[in-house]
Design a protein around this motif. Structure first.
Motif, PDB file in Angstrom:
ATOM      1  N   PRO A  48     -61.231  13.890  -4.262  1.00  0.00           N
ATOM      2  CA  PRO A  48     -60.876  12.592  -3.874  1.00  0.00           C
ATOM      3  C   PRO A  48     -61.088  12.146  -2.478  1.00  0.00           C
ATOM      4  N   ASP A  52     -59.109   6.565  -7.418  1.00  0.00           N
ATOM      5  CA  ASP A  52     -59.013   6.924  -6.244  1.00  0.00           C
ATOM      6  C   ASP A  52     -57.968   6.196  -5.625  1.00  0.00           C
ATOM      7  N   THR A 107     -53.281  11.548  -4.498  1.00  0.00           N
ATOM      8  CA  THR A 107     -54.788  10.946  -4.176  1.00  0.00           C
ATOM      9  C   THR A 107     -55.383  10.334  -5.181  1.00  0.00           C
ATOM     10  N   ARG A 108     -54.719  10.513  -6.439  1.00  0.00           N
ATOM     11  CA  ARG A 108     -55.452   9.905  -7.552  1.00  0.00           C
ATOM     12  C   ARG A 108     -54.308   9.542  -8.505  1.00  0.00           C
TER      13      ARG A 108
END
Length: 127
Positions: free
Chosen positions: A119, A72, A39-40
């Motif tokens: 996120p 992100d 997610t990141r």
């Protein structure tokens, strides 16, 4: 590109481009670190006093620090910009938690932890 800039491109599992981020100038020793859940992501690169080229090589006194940007993965939004010190030439100055909500980096020789909001989910764009 011809200017030496490098692009960071995120592509979904279906092969469609999600977003793109361009750097200014030539990044020095860029490294990308992902959160375990994807997610990141963090991009590390050296902060130097001048553009590096064959005619203007990198000297130790030219290194000013190591820049860290956390993105992100869903949309490319930068959620954290920080400087890691001291510079470790093999990277390893940043880590992202499995949830993507915490980022740890070396700052002035100590570990600093940043708490981030959750996120956004990564949506697969329509075909």
């Amino acid at each position: 590109s011809a200017s030496g800039a490098r692009n960071l491109v995120a592509i979904g599992t279906n092969g469609h481009r999600l977003w793109e981020d361009s750097t200014s100038g030539t990044p020095v020793w860029p490294l990308v670190v992902m959160a375990p859940d994807g997610t990141r992501l963090a991009r590390e690169t050296l902060a130097v006093s001048h553009p590096i080229s064959a005619s203007s090589p990198l000297e130790s006194e030219d290194i000013k620090g190591q820049l860290v940007e956390v993105f992100d993965a869903a949309n490319g939004q930068v959620v954290l910009k920080a400087t890691a010190t001291p510079v470790l030439d093999a990277g390893g100055n940043v880590a992202i938690s499995p949830s993507g909500r915490r980022v740890a980096l070396i700052s002035a020789g100590a570990i600093q932890v940043f708490e981030l909001s959750a996120p956004p989910p990564i949506a697969d764009p329509a075909h």
